[in-house]
Design a protein around this motif. Structure first.
Motif, PDB file in Angstrom:
ATOM      1  N   VAL A  12      -1.688   4.888 -13.068  1.00  0.00           N
ATOM      2  CA  VAL A  12      -1.037   4.503 -11.811  1.00  0.00           C
ATOM      3  C   VAL A  12      -1.462   5.598 -10.755  1.00  0.00           C
ATOM      4  CG1 VAL A  12       0.966   5.121 -10.180  1.00  0.00           C
ATOM      5  CG2 VAL A  12       0.995   3.759 -12.300  1.00  0.00           C
ATOM      6  N   LEU A  13      -1.972   7.091 -11.074  1.00  0.00           N
ATOM      7  CA  LEU A  13      -3.004   7.458 -10.788  1.00  0.00           C
ATOM      8  C   LEU A  13      -3.873   7.225 -10.434  1.00  0.00           C
ATOM      9  CD1 LEU A  13      -2.672  11.281 -12.216  1.00  0.00           C
ATOM     10  CD2 LEU A  13      -1.341  10.699  -9.837  1.00  0.00           C
ATOM     11  N   LEU A  56      -4.868   4.313  -9.439  1.00  0.00           N
ATOM     12  CA  LEU A  56      -5.038   3.217  -8.611  1.00  0.00           C
ATOM     13  C   LEU A  56      -4.573   3.910  -7.708  1.00  0.00           C
ATOM     14  CD1 LEU A  56      -4.400   0.159  -8.446  1.00  0.00           C
ATOM     15  CD2 LEU A  56      -2.129   0.197  -8.537  1.00  0.00           C
ATOM     16  N   PHE A  57      -3.715   4.528  -8.051  1.00  0.00           N
ATOM     17  CA  PHE A  57      -3.564   5.352  -5.993  1.00  0.00           C
ATOM     18  C   PHE A  57      -4.494   5.963  -5.675  1.00  0.00           C
ATOM     19  CE2 PHE A  57      -2.955   9.484  -4.680  1.00  0.00           C
ATOM     20  CZ  PHE A  57      -2.339   9.481  -3.823  1.00  0.00           C
ATOM     21  N   ILE A  61      -6.613   3.466  -4.315  1.00  0.00           N
ATOM     22  CA  ILE A  61      -6.139   3.052  -3.016  1.00  0.00           C
ATOM     23  C   ILE A  61      -6.679   3.484  -1.814  1.00  0.00           C
ATOM     24  CG2 ILE A  61      -3.937   2.787  -1.959  1.00  0.00           C
ATOM     25  CD1 ILE A  61      -2.845   1.002  -4.020  1.00  0.00           C
ATOM     26  N   PHE A 102       5.400   3.430  -6.057  1.00  0.00           N
ATOM     27  CA  PHE A 102       4.549   1.648  -6.575  1.00  0.00           C
ATOM     28  C   PHE A 102       4.556   1.418  -4.671  1.00  0.00           C
ATOM     29  CE2 PHE A 102       4.829   1.351 -11.111  1.00  0.00           C
ATOM     30  CZ  PHE A 102       3.358   1.321 -11.539  1.00  0.00           C
ATOM     31  N   MET A 145       2.599   2.928  -2.425  1.00  0.00           N
ATOM     32  CA  MET A 145       1.266   2.538  -2.707  1.00  0.00           C
ATOM     33  C   MET A 145       0.553   1.461  -2.542  1.00  0.00           C
ATOM     34  SD  MET A 145       1.011   4.298  -6.815  1.00  0.00           S
ATOM     35  CE  MET A 145      -0.194   3.388  -6.879  1.00  0.00           C
ATOM     36  N   MET A 187      -0.492   1.459   1.560  1.00  0.00           N
ATOM     37  CA  MET A 187      -1.294   1.681   1.717  1.00  0.00           C
ATOM     38  C   MET A 187      -2.297   0.710   1.823  1.00  0.00           C
ATOM     39  SD  MET A 187      -1.428   5.856   0.599  1.00  0.00           S
ATOM     40  CE  MET A 187      -0.726   5.676  -1.178  1.00  0.00           C
ATOM     41  N   PHE A 188      -1.783  -0.091   0.143  1.00  0.00           N
ATOM     42  CA  PHE A 188      -3.524  -1.407  -0.108  1.00  0.00           C
ATOM     43  C   PHE A 188      -3.218  -2.186   0.539  1.00  0.00           C
ATOM     44  CE2 PHE A 188      -3.848  -5.159  -2.997  1.00  0.00           C
ATOM     45  CZ  PHE A 188      -5.614  -4.856  -3.421  1.00  0.00           C
ATOM     46  N   ILE A 210      -5.999   3.413   5.987  1.00  0.00           N
ATOM     47  CA  ILE A 210      -5.234   5.083   5.566  1.00  0.00           C
ATOM     48  C   ILE A 210      -5.847   5.858   7.380  1.00  0.00           C
ATOM     49  CG2 ILE A 210      -4.252   7.032   4.261  1.00  0.00           C
ATOM     50  CD1 ILE A 210      -5.086   4.302   2.218  1.00  0.00           C
ATOM     51  N   ILE A 218       2.841  12.023  -4.295  1.00  0.00           N
ATOM     52  CA  ILE A 218       2.748  10.718  -4.604  1.00  0.00           C
ATOM     53  C   ILE A 218       1.925  11.591  -6.243  1.00  0.00           C
ATOM     54  CG2 ILE A 218       1.479   8.442  -5.453  1.00  0.00           C
ATOM     55  CD1 ILE A 218       2.280   8.256  -2.328  1.00  0.00           C
ATOM     56  N   PRO A 219       0.276  12.339  -6.336  1.00  0.00           N
ATOM     57  CA  PRO A 219       0.282  12.367  -7.681  1.00  0.00           C
ATOM     58  C   PRO A 219       1.564  13.640  -7.971  1.00  0.00           C
ATOM     59  CG  PRO A 219      -1.717  12.998  -6.450  1.00  0.00           C
ATOM     60  CD  PRO A 219      -0.373  12.154  -5.443  1.00  0.00           C
ATOM     61  N   LEU A 246       4.543  11.897  -9.229  1.00  0.00           N
ATOM     62  CA  LEU A 246       4.280  11.034 -10.224  1.00  0.00           C
ATOM     63  C   LEU A 246       3.949  12.439 -11.543  1.00  0.00           C
ATOM     64  CD1 LEU A 246       1.771   8.764  -9.653  1.00  0.00           C
ATOM     65  CD2 LEU A 246       3.867   8.478 -11.163  1.00  0.00           C
TER      66      LEU A 246
END
Lengths: 305, 651
Positions: free
Chosen positions: A62-63, A65-66, A69, B363, B366, B369-370, B374, B387-388, B391
């Motif tokens: 996930v990181l 992917l983040f 993105i 998700f 994210m 942004m996808f 940005i 976000i990180p 997480l």
């Protein structure tokens, strides 16, 4: 804006300080929670590793992917990646990311329940366990060995490969009894006796500590736990009996007063002192206390309280 | 006579510590400076009529913001003092009694007097603007909320110099917080500081819930409401159910202390475990209610700076509401080590379950942004840092929820690292992001980005440097709340690194203050009405908005209505003004807060006469307000026209 170079240098400086400190100072032996010396600690350390692993399997992708993105869709002239400002719904994707955490949590729940049940009983079934009654006081620990009829203050000695049933209570604010290398902690509560099973597999001296804040002397409430072979343990008991005074009710009344004291040992203990401590703090109102013998109120008068 | 005054004052004032004398001196100097400045510039009347008596939600929001930044400073100084004490083994900088006071006030201030008011600052500054309302549902009550919070916070802080600070931990577990173990006024300060500001929190919860449910602009169905307002709604639901529990718990504790009852004492059939359960029945929902609005901020910011609609709107709403509900079913995970194992297993699972909606939100952010574009503007930077951080913080949270493993993490530095990671990485980053995002709207000028960037990096690097070593310290068996440690356990290097990080975050805060001061001096008013090309209604009006917010209440037809109006070129509104109904300013909330302060101070020192005088004052304020019929007025059309022409409104 700080130039990219300064930021980079700054980061490097911090990272290298980190690395130097970590390498020079912390050998893996010092991560005592992850280096258990008994079966209870092992179950818990394994659970820590497994849950960490399961989570990382999800978190790391996930990181990645983040970061992908954020990099790919940044607002730069000439960025050719697709831009779909109205795209805000996709049932398949939503199912996927409701599904991922649900599966993850399901796995961890199963592990949790399994090990919660495992840790309820004695760690080894075939060995006769011993019982130690632990009382947290302001600001010291009283350990009573009812079967051996001795007591110690601020240090513990236990035989290896023998399950130990700690019965915990407090005659002071709530505290927590923790020997990280043998296994997790449990609260000691006034008026209640609770049980914690631990067992040592290796002879050695381990760090034990109070772990729930209880006032000014809390920091001083750590103690050594030495684990010795059976024969040495019996020898030690005899030595304690031979070289120390009996523990009396007066000694206890003195010990209860807030103070910081060193280690000591006693050759005998007043009968039912532990039950007395539990009951005087309201233990008579609990049905769930596991000492079977209700403390007799007439004896309470006799013992001077 | 003189002797007895001497005796009294040596008990009353905290003496014998250079830190405290320093605080005494600086309090007096600051007071003198404030009085001098106000008198010299003849600003007393301005202060009273524009600020102290205001019922305007935007001004109340600004006052909340100032108060919470001051409290962030106080709580931050506490943190730095603690980290200094722990930098080396066997330090003698703070003796254990002072250390205990400081970690207690650090925790209490950061949650109740920093995070909560910063959250209410955002509620006040944003919600009415975002839903197209002219004020909150109960403007007078809103002012009461602020002043009870403010005087409660002042009462709590006073303990540092008068009477002595509380020292039983931020949740003050009984029996440690009972008279037997904590004599003196410190613990009473804790009770009354929180009780009085708690009135404000509960009233705000009700106020914003009603505002959101009843005062949305025509056409704004609930499912078209901006995400931040949804998060506020979810947060208010938690407030309404959680805060009464806190009030009752502290009320019972006070009855124990004041009247010698036995709710949480050992004798007489009371039970300290009741306290531990009750305080966490409030305490756990509390941390969710502060983080939900931060989630709301991230949703707004991510959509705005990705130039894209928020992904999975329905699922986001569902996630918010399910977190509100689940937050009430996890409290036992704070004391797995006390509970029965079957109970442990149940609460371990409910706790982990809360990670599901939270994970879904990540998700969705994210994927907003996808396929977007940005823009790395300051609010977005904080969101991307969030976000990180969150997480990883969430992952360690799930690790803590695994009950048998928690027996090893509980009350260790692993736990400290975890909750700071979610509270700083989630709540603080979120609220900062929100403040940077809406600052131009409220103040009408933008903040200097260069200084903000320094603050951002210092905070972020400082955060990781402080808290990553603390996870390791947890595995090394370091308990929380120890005031010092020896060389033997090998805790020294990591503690030292952690202290460096705390100072970095402190430097980050200084940059933020500098940034604000600098930006006030060098005002850049360019494009403040809609600087980020916003999507929601607050960006459709001038910055700062006039007191009535919307000269004409907008008609909403879409989610992200303002964005679509801009796209379709429908931003012009017909200038068909009608007189606007507004609430009048009132000094009663301020005076009532003052009486609450007197009540709290009297009861803290157990001077019943003073408590009674204060309560009579409170009751009188309520009666006076009740008898007052002159509480509202209309702004005539010509005045609206003049104002709109001056500020360039109604585009």
């Amino acid at each position: 804006m700080p130039s990219r170079k300064t930021v980079k240098r700054f980061l490097m400086l911090i990272l290298s300080t980190f690395a130097v400190f970590l390498l020079s100072a912390c050998s893996s032996e010092q991560f005592i929670v992850l280096n258990p010396k008994g079966p209870v600690g092992e179950v818990q350390a394994n659970l820590i590793f497994v849950s960490f692993l399961v989570l990382m399997i999800v978190i790391i992708p996930v990181l990645l992917l983040f970061f992908f993105i954020v990099y790919r869709y940044r607002d730069k002239p000439g960025n050719k990646s697709p831009y779909k400002p109205e795209w805000d719904d996709n049932v398949k994707l939503e199912v996927v990311w409701w599904g991922i955490p649900i599966i993850l949590i399901a796995i961890l729940s199963i592990l949790t329940v399994r090990d919660t049940l495992v840790l309820q009983g004695p760690p080894s079934e075939d060995v006769e366990p011993i019982t130690i009654q632990v009382t947290s006081l302001d600001w010291k620990w009283l350990f009573q060995y009812p079967e051996e009829d001795i007591a110690t203050v601020n240090y513990l000695k236990i035989p290896v490969d023998t399950p130990v049933q700690f019965e915990l209570t407090s005659d002071a604010p709530i505290n927590s009894f923790w020997i990280p290398q043998l296994g997790g902690q449990r609260y000691s509560l006034p008026g209640k006796s609770s049980t914690l099973w631990l067992e040592a597999e290796e002879a050695g001296t381990y760090y034990g500590t109070a772990n729930n804040f209880s006032g000014d002397g809390f920091t001083e409430m750590n103690f050594d736990v030495s684990t010795v072979p059976d024969a040495d343990f019996d020898k030690w008991v005899e030595e304690v009996k031979a070289t120390n005074q009996p523990f009396t009710m007066e000694d206890y009344q003195e010990l209860v007063k807030p103070s910081i004291v060193g280690v000591s040992a006693y050759s005998s203990i007043p009968p039912n002192l532990f039950e007395f401590i539990v009951d005087k703090n309201g233990g008579k109102y609990y049905k769930s206390n596991n000492h079977t013998e209700q403390f007799d109120n007439s004896r309470q008068l006799e013992l001077g309280n | 006579m003189i002797e007895s005054i001497k005796n009294f004052s040596s008990d009353f004032f905290v003496t014998g510590d250079p830190l405290i004398y320093g605080a005494d001196v600086s309090i007096v100097l600051v007071m003198v400076a404030i009085i001098f400045v106000l008198t010299y510039f003849k600003k007393w009347k301005w202060l009273w009529s524009e600020w102290l008596t205001t019922v305007d939600h935007k001004k109340i929001g600004i006052m909340y913001l100032i108060a919470s930044l001051l409290m962030l400073f106080r709580g931050g100084v506490d943190a730095i003092l603690m980290r200094t004490q722990l930098a080396f083994p066997n330090m003698d900088f703070l003796p254990s009694d002072k250390y205990n006071e400081i970690f207690t006030t650090h925790g209490t201030i950061m949650i109740l007097f920093m995070a909560m008011p910063l959250m209410f600052a955002l509620f006040n500054m944003v919600v009415p603007l975002q839903i197209g309302a002219r004020d909150v549902a109960y403007p007078f009550l809103n002012a009461v909320s602020f002043w009870t919070f403010f005087f409660g916070a002042m009462l709590f802080n006073l303990s540092f110099v008068i009477g002595g600070s509380p020292d039983a931990g931020w949740l003050s577990y009984a029996p440690l917080s009972e008279t037997q173990f904590s004599e003196g006024p410190g613990q009473n300060y804790y009770i009354w500081g929180i009780q009085i500001s708690g009135i404000g929190s509960l009233a705000s919860g009700i106020n914003f819930l009603v505002t959101i449910l009843k005062m949305r602009a025509p056409g704004m169905k609930l499912m078209k409401m901006p995400m931040f307002s949804w998060s506020v709604l979810s947060s208010c639901i938690i407030i309404i159910f959680a805060f009464p529990i806190l009030t009752v718990t502290l009320g019972l504790l006070f009855i124990d202390r004041y009247f010698g009852a036995n709710f949480f004492t050992l004798a007489g059939g009371g039970n300290p475990m009741y306290y531990v359960n009750l305080i966490w029945m409030w305490g756990h929902p509390e941390v969710y209610l502060v983080v939900l609005p931060a989630f709301g901020v991230f949703s707004e910011v991510v959509a705005t700076f990705s130039k894209k609609k928020i992904f999975g709107y329905k699922s986001m709403v569902f996630a918010l509401l399910s977190i509100s509900l689940l937050s009430f079913f996890t409290w036992v995970h704070h004391f797995f080590t006390m509970a029965d194992y079957k109970v442990d297993a149940f609460f371990a699972i409910t706790t982990m379950a809360i990670a599901i909606p939270t994970g879904v939100k990540v998700f969705n952010w994210m994927f907003t942004m996808f396929r977007g574009r940005i823009q790395m503007k300051p609010p977005m930077l904080w969101t991307i840092a969030f976000i990180p951080t969150f997480l990883v913080g969430g992952a360690t949270g799930v690790m803590l929820a695994v009950a048998p493993a928690d027996f090893q993490y509980h009350n260790s530095y692993f736990l400290i690292a975890h909750f700071h990671q979610v509270l700083i990485g989630g709540v603080v980053f979120g609220f900062f992001s929100g403040i940077y995002y809406w600052w131009p709207k409220i103040f009408g000028f933008s903040l200097n980005e260069k200084l903000g960037l320094w603050a951002f990096w210092l905070w972020n690097i400082g955060f990781y440097v402080t808290f990553m070593p603390q996870y390791a310290l947890g595995f090394m068996g370091m308990p929380r709340r120890v005031s010092t440690y020896g060389w033997d356990m090998g805790w020294a290097p990591l503690n030292f690194i952690s202290t460096i990080g705390a100072f970095l975050m402190g430097a980050g805060f200084i940059f933020q203050v500098w940034q604000i001061v600098y930006s006030i001096k060098h005002r850049n008013k360019e494009g403040a009405a809609d600087p980020w090309d916003g999507r929601t209604l607050e960006w459709s009006i001038p910055s700062p908005p006039p007191e009535y917010n919307f000269a004409i209440i907008p008609k909403v037809s879409e989610q992200d209505d303002w964005w679509y109006k801009k796209q379709k070129g429908l931003t012009k509104v017909k200038e068909d003004y009608k007189p606007i109904h507004m609430p009048k300013n009132s000094g009663i909330p301020f005076i009532m807060g003052g009486f609450w302060f007197i009540t709290g101070f009297g009861l803290t020192f157990e001077w019943t006469w003073m408590g009674i005088i204060g309560l009579i004052g409170v009751a009188t304020s309520i009666v006076v307000r009740h008898l007052d019929n002159d509480t509202d007025y209309y702004i005539p059309v010509d005045e609206i026209e003049r104002t709109e022409a001056r500020i360039g409104g109604t585009r």
